[in-house]
Scaffold this motif. Sequence first.
Motif, mmCIF file in Angstrom:
data_model
loop_
_atom_site.group_PDB
_atom_site.id
_atom_site.type_symbol
_atom_site.label_atom_id
_atom_site.label_comp_id
_atom_site.label_asym_id
_atom_site.label_seq_id
_atom_site.Cartn_x
_atom_site.Cartn_y
_atom_site.Cartn_z
ATOM 1 N N TRP A 184 1.172 -1.262 0.160
ATOM 2 C CA TRP A 184 0.336 0.193 0.264
ATOM 3 C C TRP A 184 0.760 0.971 0.135
ATOM 4 C CZ3 TRP A 184 -4.503 0.792 -1.642
ATOM 5 C CH2 TRP A 184 -5.478 0.263 -1.793
ATOM 6 N N THR A 185 2.003 1.023 0.512
ATOM 7 C CA THR A 185 3.328 1.941 0.178
ATOM 8 C C THR A 185 3.736 2.979 -0.505
ATOM 9 O OG1 THR A 185 4.087 1.576 2.936
ATOM 10 C CG2 THR A 185 5.343 2.765 1.491
ATOM 11 N N MET A 186 3.703 1.874 -1.458
ATOM 12 C CA MET A 186 4.172 2.538 -2.992
ATOM 13 C C MET A 186 2.551 2.571 -3.824
ATOM 14 S SD MET A 186 7.290 1.548 -3.168
ATOM 15 C CE MET A 186 7.058 2.120 -0.907
ATOM 16 N N VAL A 187 1.782 1.820 -2.943
ATOM 17 C CA VAL A 187 0.645 2.486 -3.757
ATOM 18 C C VAL A 187 0.260 3.244 -3.629
ATOM 19 C CG1 VAL A 187 -1.663 1.934 -4.446
ATOM 20 C CG2 VAL A 187 -0.363 0.040 -4.435
ATOM 21 N N PHE A 188 0.606 4.231 -2.089
ATOM 22 C CA PHE A 188 -0.208 5.924 -2.348
ATOM 23 C C PHE A 188 0.852 6.361 -2.758
ATOM 24 C CE2 PHE A 188 -2.206 3.934 1.597
ATOM 25 C CZ PHE A 188 -3.713 4.031 0.566
ATOM 26 N N PHE A 189 2.551 5.798 -2.667
ATOM 27 C CA PHE A 189 3.505 6.792 -4.010
ATOM 28 C C PHE A 189 2.908 6.772 -4.905
ATOM 29 C CE2 PHE A 189 7.126 6.870 -5.878
ATOM 30 C CZ PHE A 189 7.677 8.450 -5.190
ATOM 31 N N ALA A 190 2.640 5.896 -5.941
ATOM 32 C CA ALA A 190 2.876 6.025 -7.146
ATOM 33 C C ALA A 190 1.364 6.606 -7.580
ATOM 34 C CB ALA A 190 1.717 4.753 -7.712
ATOM 35 N N PHE A 192 0.820 9.641 -5.336
ATOM 36 C CA PHE A 192 1.387 10.658 -5.340
ATOM 37 C C PHE A 192 2.372 11.500 -6.258
ATOM 38 C CE2 PHE A 192 5.507 12.078 -3.717
ATOM 39 C CZ PHE A 192 5.014 13.755 -2.983
ATOM 40 N N VAL A 193 2.912 10.033 -7.127
ATOM 41 C CA VAL A 193 3.372 10.934 -8.296
ATOM 42 C C VAL A 193 2.654 11.146 -9.620
ATOM 43 C CG1 VAL A 193 5.056 9.893 -10.467
ATOM 44 C CG2 VAL A 193 5.386 9.419 -8.181
ATOM 45 N N LEU A 194 0.949 10.458 -9.676
ATOM 46 C CA LEU A 194 0.034 10.949 -10.604
ATOM 47 C C LEU A 194 -0.291 12.384 -9.956
ATOM 48 C CD1 LEU A 194 -1.299 10.471 -12.689
ATOM 49 C CD2 LEU A 194 -2.939 8.966 -11.249
ATOM 50 N N CYS A 195 -0.428 12.776 -9.147
ATOM 51 C CA CYS A 195 -0.930 14.072 -8.537
ATOM 52 C C CYS A 195 -0.160 14.360 -9.019
ATOM 53 C CB CYS A 195 -2.046 13.922 -7.129
ATOM 54 S SG CYS A 195 -3.536 12.931 -7.437
ATOM 55 N N VAL A 196 0.905 14.435 -8.392
ATOM 56 C CA VAL A 196 2.350 15.828 -8.290
ATOM 57 C C VAL A 196 1.956 16.133 -10.025
ATOM 58 C CG1 VAL A 196 4.344 16.887 -7.371
ATOM 59 C CG2 VAL A 196 2.603 15.505 -5.869
ATOM 60 N N GLY A 197 2.910 14.911 -10.318
ATOM 61 C CA GLY A 197 3.316 15.363 -12.112
ATOM 62 C C GLY A 197 1.453 16.375 -12.490
ATOM 63 N N LEU A 198 0.770 15.687 -12.359
ATOM 64 C CA LEU A 198 -0.300 15.862 -13.528
ATOM 65 C C LEU A 198 -0.487 18.037 -13.258
ATOM 66 C CD1 LEU A 198 -2.514 15.733 -15.638
ATOM 67 C CD2 LEU A 198 -3.742 14.437 -13.798
ATOM 68 N N SER A 199 -0.426 17.926 -11.525
ATOM 69 C CA SER A 199 -0.440 19.657 -11.140
ATOM 70 C C SER A 199 0.729 20.393 -11.737
ATOM 71 C CB SER A 199 0.269 19.090 -10.025
ATOM 72 O OG SER A 199 -0.079 20.837 -9.362
ATOM 73 N N LEU A 200 2.252 19.446 -11.401
ATOM 74 C CA LEU A 200 3.174 20.140 -12.970
ATOM 75 C C LEU A 200 2.822 20.343 -14.078
ATOM 76 C CD1 LEU A 200 5.868 21.436 -12.636
ATOM 77 C CD2 LEU A 200 6.419 19.731 -12.503
ATOM 78 N N LEU A 201 1.959 19.270 -14.531
ATOM 79 C CA LEU A 201 1.856 19.425 -16.066
ATOM 80 C C LEU A 201 1.076 20.667 -16.795
ATOM 81 C CD1 LEU A 201 2.237 18.581 -18.967
ATOM 82 C CD2 LEU A 201 0.240 16.727 -18.172
ATOM 83 N N ILE A 202 -0.429 20.980 -15.560
ATOM 84 C CA ILE A 202 -1.178 21.565 -15.499
ATOM 85 C C ILE A 202 -0.771 22.895 -15.810
ATOM 86 C CG2 ILE A 202 -3.245 22.713 -14.848
ATOM 87 C CD1 ILE A 202 -4.253 19.464 -14.343
ATOM 88 N N ARG A 203 0.009 23.231 -14.539
ATOM 89 C CA ARG A 203 0.560 24.692 -14.063
ATOM 90 C C ARG A 203 1.329 25.040 -15.479
ATOM 91 N NH1 ARG A 203 2.146 28.757 -14.087
ATOM 92 N NH2 ARG A 203 3.319 30.383 -12.308
ATOM 93 N N THR A 204 2.353 24.623 -16.221
ATOM 94 C CA THR A 204 3.499 24.925 -17.068
ATOM 95 C C THR A 204 2.677 24.039 -18.794
ATOM 96 O OG1 THR A 204 3.825 22.332 -17.318
ATOM 97 C CG2 THR A 204 5.709 23.918 -15.989
ATOM 98 N N SER A 205 1.309 24.237 -18.886
ATOM 99 C CA SER A 205 0.361 24.008 -20.128
ATOM 100 C C SER A 205 -0.632 25.427 -20.039
ATOM 101 C CB SER A 205 -0.112 22.485 -19.599
ATOM 102 O OG SER A 205 -1.361 22.745 -18.940
#
Length: 348
Positions: A184-190, A192-205
């Motif tokens: 579950w730790t690895m699932v939550f980390f994945a 986390f990567v998805l949400c922060v990565g998408l946030s950065l993608l949107i911020r720079t788009s």
Amino acid sequence: MTSNAPVKTQVPVKRAQEVAGPGARPSLGEALSNPWARFLAGMVLVLLVLLLLGAEPYYLSLATMGVFFAALASAWNIIGGFGGQFSLGHAVFFGVGGYTVALLQIHWEVSLPLALGASLVVGALTALALAAVLFRLRGPFFAIGTLALTQVALALVNYFDWTGGANGLHIPYGVRAITDTDQWTMVFFAFFVLCVGLSLLIRTSRLGYYLIAVRDDEDAAAAAGISPLLTKTLGLVISAGLTSVGGGLFVSYLGFLDPVTFMSLIHISAFLPLLALVGGIGTVIGPVLGAFLLQPGSAYLRGELAGSTAGVSELVIGLLFVLCALYFREGIWGQFQKLTKGRRTDES
């Protein structure tokens, strides 16, 4: 008349690399100036911390919940920070995702990935249905409207039998796809990567620039050819979809769904904006910092002060929030940027 004083010259990075030769490599500082390089470095650092805490189950659980709430805060920040729409109704989307996954697994034993995909779709459609009504409101009225929406949703799930009423839902142990804490730790980390990565993608788009333009001056954005309703709707749909996936993951992690917890104003709807505000609302890293500090910190304090006078832990946490509001008005990340900018100015 000539002067022997040294003359400062500034050579562009590309020109400096050409002078140094084709084999020259950019410095670490130049490499980390790329936001995606900083994102990758940050993800590696968080992963290393989680792996190092693997031998300490208590601290690993605190870090895991910090990572999970950092993902949720980043998802909220897409509409609340970039778009400036201060939502107090994200518990609705969190609960929608939780109920979708729980019902699919209990009645049809749908696999977790498919159930999470369904929660994403249902959460996005819920946001799409509510957008036309909610975005008729502006400023504090929008926040009040989303707050009322949370209370209505809680009353509805407590009323209907198919939601389990006030007793909620319980996923049988044999149906649960993952029961190991480390997994579950690895699932939550994945997540986390998805949400922060998408946030950065949107911020720079382009969508990110549109959201910020609408946040700063909606009328001026409309005059420039941006559709405020469409922009805010897209931001809300993405934010709600990610939050619904988070709700689906959380109910699968716990194995049960308590309506008061999943539709909570305090623990979800108000807590997510608080994490973004303390860390630095409207930035990519701010919600992450706020979640890393507040979620594990508040849980740790409650555990350490559990044997003391009732209410002491809440008092200490409340005082910390007040101090943050007084001395970190732009959030921790905003204050850090202000200090570093002032230091660079003094050095120059």
